[in-house]
Design an enzyme around this catalytic site. Structure first.
Site, PDB file in Angstrom:
ATOM      1  N   HIS A 193     -63.691   1.538   9.904  1.00  0.00           N
ATOM      2  CA  HIS A 193     -62.963   1.946   8.699  1.00  0.00           C
ATOM      3  C   HIS A 193     -62.057   0.885   8.118  1.00  0.00           C
ATOM      4  O   HIS A 193     -61.902   0.792   6.912  1.00  0.00           O
ATOM      5  CB  HIS A 193     -62.192   3.240   8.954  1.00  0.00           C
ATOM      6  CG  HIS A 193     -62.957   4.414   8.499  1.00  0.00           C
ATOM      7  ND1 HIS A 193     -63.033   5.579   9.213  1.00  0.00           N
ATOM      8  CD2 HIS A 193     -63.726   4.602   7.407  1.00  0.00           C
ATOM      9  CE1 HIS A 193     -63.801   6.425   8.555  1.00  0.00           C
ATOM     10  NE2 HIS A 193     -64.236   5.850   7.471  1.00  0.00           N
ATOM     11  N   ARG A 300     -76.922   8.953   2.638  1.00  0.00           N
ATOM     12  CA  ARG A 300     -77.140   9.264   4.059  1.00  0.00           C
ATOM     13  C   ARG A 300     -76.650  10.694   4.323  1.00  0.00           C
ATOM     14  O   ARG A 300     -75.467  10.915   4.562  1.00  0.00           O
ATOM     15  CB  ARG A 300     -76.378   8.275   4.939  1.00  0.00           C
ATOM     16  CG  ARG A 300     -76.934   6.848   4.922  1.00  0.00           C
ATOM     17  CD  ARG A 300     -76.080   5.943   5.794  1.00  0.00           C
ATOM     18  NE  ARG A 300     -76.741   4.708   6.168  1.00  0.00           N
ATOM     19  CZ  ARG A 300     -76.524   3.522   5.605  1.00  0.00           C
ATOM     20  NH1 ARG A 300     -75.655   3.419   4.604  1.00  0.00           N
ATOM     21  NH2 ARG A 300     -77.158   2.453   6.036  1.00  0.00           N
ATOM     22  N   ARG A 336     -81.724  10.749   1.484  1.00  0.00           N
ATOM     23  CA  ARG A 336     -82.545  10.587   2.683  1.00  0.00           C
ATOM     24  C   ARG A 336     -82.365  11.836   3.527  1.00  0.00           C
ATOM     25  O   ARG A 336     -81.221  12.249   3.790  1.00  0.00           O
ATOM     26  CB  ARG A 336     -82.098   9.359   3.479  1.00  0.00           C
ATOM     27  CG  ARG A 336     -82.853   9.281   4.804  1.00  0.00           C
ATOM     28  CD  ARG A 336     -82.529   8.050   5.574  1.00  0.00           C
ATOM     29  NE  ARG A 336     -81.189   8.086   6.113  1.00  0.00           N
ATOM     30  CZ  ARG A 336     -80.612   7.038   6.697  1.00  0.00           C
ATOM     31  NH1 ARG A 336     -81.245   5.895   6.756  1.00  0.00           N
ATOM     32  NH2 ARG A 336     -79.398   7.131   7.193  1.00  0.00           N
ATOM     33  N   GLU A 434     -88.952   1.562   7.710  1.00  0.00           N
ATOM     34  CA  GLU A 434     -87.996   0.978   8.654  1.00  0.00           C
ATOM     35  C   GLU A 434     -88.598   0.827  10.048  1.00  0.00           C
ATOM     36  O   GLU A 434     -87.914   0.445  10.990  1.00  0.00           O
ATOM     37  CB  GLU A 434     -86.687   1.781   8.689  1.00  0.00           C
ATOM     38  CG  GLU A 434     -86.875   3.262   8.941  1.00  0.00           C
ATOM     39  CD  GLU A 434     -85.570   4.052   8.846  1.00  0.00           C
ATOM     40  OE1 GLU A 434     -84.485   3.464   8.854  1.00  0.00           O
ATOM     41  OE2 GLU A 434     -85.662   5.292   8.752  1.00  0.00           O
ATOM     42  N   ASN A 457     -82.161  -2.603   8.188  1.00  0.00           N
ATOM     43  CA  ASN A 457     -81.347  -2.554   9.413  1.00  0.00           C
ATOM     44  C   ASN A 457     -82.208  -2.158  10.607  1.00  0.00           C
ATOM     45  O   ASN A 457     -82.173  -2.783  11.668  1.00  0.00           O
ATOM     46  CB  ASN A 457     -80.199  -1.542   9.276  1.00  0.00           C
ATOM     47  CG  ASN A 457     -79.376  -1.767   8.027  1.00  0.00           C
ATOM     48  OD1 ASN A 457     -79.417  -2.845   7.453  1.00  0.00           O
ATOM     49  ND2 ASN A 457     -78.641  -0.762   7.595  1.00  0.00           N
ATOM     50  N   ARG A 468     -79.763  -3.297  17.149  1.00  0.00           N
ATOM     51  CA  ARG A 468     -78.942  -3.699  15.999  1.00  0.00           C
ATOM     52  C   ARG A 468     -77.449  -3.710  16.296  1.00  0.00           C
ATOM     53  O   ARG A 468     -76.662  -4.272  15.536  1.00  0.00           O
ATOM     54  CB  ARG A 468     -79.244  -2.826  14.777  1.00  0.00           C
ATOM     55  CG  ARG A 468     -78.860  -1.375  14.917  1.00  0.00           C
ATOM     56  CD  ARG A 468     -79.503  -0.542  13.818  1.00  0.00           C
ATOM     57  NE  ARG A 468     -78.557  -0.139  12.785  1.00  0.00           N
ATOM     58  CZ  ARG A 468     -78.838   0.701  11.802  1.00  0.00           C
ATOM     59  NH1 ARG A 468     -80.065   1.188  11.681  1.00  0.00           N
ATOM     60  NH2 ARG A 468     -77.936   1.039  10.919  1.00  0.00           N
ATOM     61  N   CYS A 505     -82.834  -0.706   0.932  1.00  0.00           N
ATOM     62  CA  CYS A 505     -81.512  -0.075   1.044  1.00  0.00           C
ATOM     63  C   CYS A 505     -80.778  -0.486   2.327  1.00  0.00           C
ATOM     64  O   CYS A 505     -79.703   0.027   2.604  1.00  0.00           O
ATOM     65  CB  CYS A 505     -81.631   1.443   0.954  1.00  0.00           C
ATOM     66  SG  CYS A 505     -82.584   2.161   2.301  1.00  0.00           S
TER      67      CYS A 505
HETATM   68  C1  PEP Z   1     -81.801   1.008   7.574  1.00  0.00           C
HETATM   69  O1  PEP Z   1     -82.277   1.284   8.679  1.00  0.00           O
HETATM   70  O2  PEP Z   1     -81.894  -0.112   7.039  1.00  0.00           O
HETATM   71  C2  PEP Z   1     -81.040   2.013   6.810  1.00  0.00           C
HETATM   72  C3  PEP Z   1     -80.665   1.782   5.570  1.00  0.00           C
HETATM   73  O3  PEP Z   1     -80.710   3.172   7.417  1.00  0.00           O
HETATM   74  P1  PEP Z   1     -79.533   3.295   8.508  1.00  0.00           P
HETATM   75  O4  PEP Z   1     -78.711   2.027   8.438  1.00  0.00           O
HETATM   76  O5  PEP Z   1     -78.793   4.513   8.128  1.00  0.00           O
HETATM   77  O6  PEP Z   1     -80.315   3.418   9.788  1.00  0.00           O
HETATM   78 MG    MG Z   2     -82.409   3.294   9.450  1.00  0.00          MG
END
Ligand code: PEP
Ligand code: MG
Length: 543
Positions: A193, A300, A336, A434, A457, A468, A505
């Site tokens: 945050h 999200r 999503r 993804e 991501n 990640r 995204c």
């Molecule tokens: C991603 O995986 O790139 C994504 C945008 O979703 P999240 O970061 O919520 O997994």
């Molecule tokens: Mg994701």
């Protein structure tokens, strides 16, 4: 401190500053009493309840102040704090401990810590960062029980760079306006945050500098470069002039970026690229529009589910989705569908303990298995679609069969709503790309959907087999890897052949060094945290 020293961390919020050090080191909040005498439990439970009642109006007041100042994102954080403070499970956990003669001030800290550890263990960096929120709320209630009303940075009375081990949202929010020139913290990630708030307040921040913060506490002056992720304790003349030079560059850059906010992004050879915002709550909509969002590329929805004890009802979901599409008018909003599972505990749904949660029962896999979870969301989205330009996408897809199953469930919901006479709207359906499997099967899947949105991501972590959230693998956490770019290229090619569009995204969408590559590969939409929008539009215009 007589020797200049450099603290290196995560570049959490762009901007530079040089200023006197203000060390925020409130220390551990120590309960006055660990235990209470027998026979006093009921009185102490009431004492706890009264303290919650005293803390809530203070939180609402802060939320209100934030909202009046146009900081809807921060206001939403304090709204969530109010929910946490009033959480019946928190109250029950505290009452149980107090009945066992633990003092309420100690009990609330202990229960808060249990919750915080649960959040911290979650794989999603955003959810993990919520651990600090729970600790923050528990500390405030505990302090209230002990009659200590102030824990924050309100004492700051001259513009300073704030140094701390960690900063809670309530700390950052209580800094008197204009008094924080920057934040440097030992802990934190890009999604904690302090980083989110610093970005939306436009204050430079470097987080995650680790133990070097201790040395810097002794400095008189600190220079901070939030864009490059470093701070310098007791900077010499050369370091100060570097900062001043960067400040002049940033001033020019910001003035120049203003003009991009309300423009449509086109490449120099005329290709149109939409630049949209990633949102996690309805409260963020207004701010995103001010930054120039042309729509929402990723909403999200899981945050709506995870910040509470029970599943939100169809009607509650409908109200949130409707608010967002109405705020955006004709602009597209892509929701999503629920992306939880694995090690993310979803209240109201029993989840197994898994060996490899990243490779587990998550996203669409879980939704397809639990229609009583998925269908109310699909129904709420179809109903909200009557009020705006609503699209939806499914996460964690690996093949066309999964898409067909999800669409079959959507059709079932549509049929039910029609026979109930409910007002519904038309909805375009897409998927997140993804997983490498989705990219490799893109040609097959393209026939089933209206668009692809690449979640870099996760695509990076699954392609490079690199968790990640693992600090040691930072060099493997970028979409700038030939394997990842090949998969994105393949996705774009399949989409083009099928006549559908591709967006991105994940974090890569806001990375100025990657935007030109993504656009060249055929990406048509980039979605990111709202303050990054003007710069992304500029970068596009230079492609
Ligand atoms: C991603 O995986 O790139 C994504 C945008 O979703 P999240 O970061 O919520 O997994
Ligand atoms: Mg994701």
């Amino acid at each position: 401190m007589d020797v200049t020293s450099k603290l290196v961390g995560v570049a959490a919020s762009e901007g530079v500053a040089v200023g006197p050090v203000f060390v925020h080191s409130p220390g551990e909040l120590k309960p006055e009493r660990e235990t209470i005498p027998e026979g006093t439990a009921d009185v102490e439970i009431e004492h706890f309840q009264r303290s919650v009642e005293a803390v809530v109006p203070k939180l609402s007041e802060t939320a209100e102040k934030m909202r009046e100042a146009g900081n809807d994102n921060e206001a939403a954080i304090f709204d969530a704090h109010i929910e946490l403070a009033q959480d019946p499970e928190l109250a029950e956990g505290v009452a149980e401990r107090v009945r066992n003669l633990e003092s309420p001030e100690a009990a609330v800290l202990a229960v808060g810590e249990e919750y915080a550890e649960m959040f911290a263990g979650m794989e999603d960096a955003y959810m993990a960062a919520r651990a600090d929120d729970v600790r923050d709320v528990a500390r405030q209630i505990s302090a209230e029980i002990m009659g200590e009303s102030s824990l924050g940075l309100e004492a700051l009375d001259r513009p300073s760079v704030v140094l701390a081990h960690g900063l809670a949202p309530s700390d950052t929010a209580r800094v008197p306006k204009g008094m924080a020139l920057g934040f440097v913290t030992a802990e934190g990630s890009k999604t904690s945050h302090v980083s989110i708030m610093a970005r939306s307040m436009g204050i430079p921040a470097v987080v995650g500098v680790g133990a070097s913060i201790e040395e810097a506490f002794k400095a008189d002056v600190v220079a901070i470069n939030g864009g490059e992720g470093y701070a310098i304790a007791d900077p010499d003349e050369e370091a100060i002039s570097d900062i001043e030079r960067r400040q002049a560059e940033l001033d020019t850059e910001r003035a120049e970026l203003e003009q991009y906010k309300d423009t449509e992004a086109h490449t120099s050879d005329g290709r149109r690229i939409e630049v949209s915002a990633n949102l996690g709550s309805a409260a963020e909509a207004a701010g995103a529009l001010e930054w120039g969002a042309e729509g929402v590329g990723l909403f999200r929805t899981e945050f709506l589910f995870m910040e509470r004890d029970e599943l939100p009802s169809e009607d509650e979901q409908y109200a949130v989705y409707r608010d967002v599409v109405e705020a955006f008018g004709e602009k597209p909003v892509i929701f999503r569908t629920l992306d939880v599972g694995g090690d993310k505990d979803l209240p109201g749904v029993e989840q197994p303990v898994e060996e490899n949660p990243f490779l587990g029962w998550r996203g669409i896999r879980m939704c397809l298995d639990v229609p009583e979870l998925f269908k109310p969301q699909l129904r709420a989205l179809l109903r909200a679609a009557a009020h705006g330009n609503l699209k939806m996408m499914f996460p964690m897809i690996v093949d066309a069969d999964e898409v067909r199953s999800a669409k079959a469930m959507l059709d079932e919901c549509r049929g039910e709503l029609e026979s109930e006479g409910a007002e519904i709207g038309s909805v375009e359906v897409g998927i997140m790309v993804e997983t490498p499997a989705a990219a490799l099967c893109a040609a097959d899947i393209a026939g089933e959907v209206a668009f692809f949105s690449v979640g870099t991501n996760d695509l990076v972590q699954y392609t490079l087999a690199a968790d990640r959230g693992n600090e040691r693998l930072r060099h493997l956490q970028s979409a700038d890897h030939p394997a990842v770019l090949n998969l994105i290229g393949q996705t774009c090619k399949a989409a083009e052949e099928a006549g559908i569009w591709v967006g991105v995204c994940g974090e890569a969408a806001a990375d100025p060094s990657l935007i030109p590559r993504l656009v060249e590969l055929g990406v048509k939409e980039l979605s990111m945290s709202a303050p990054s929008i003007p710069k992304a539009k500029k970068v596009v215009s230079e492609v």
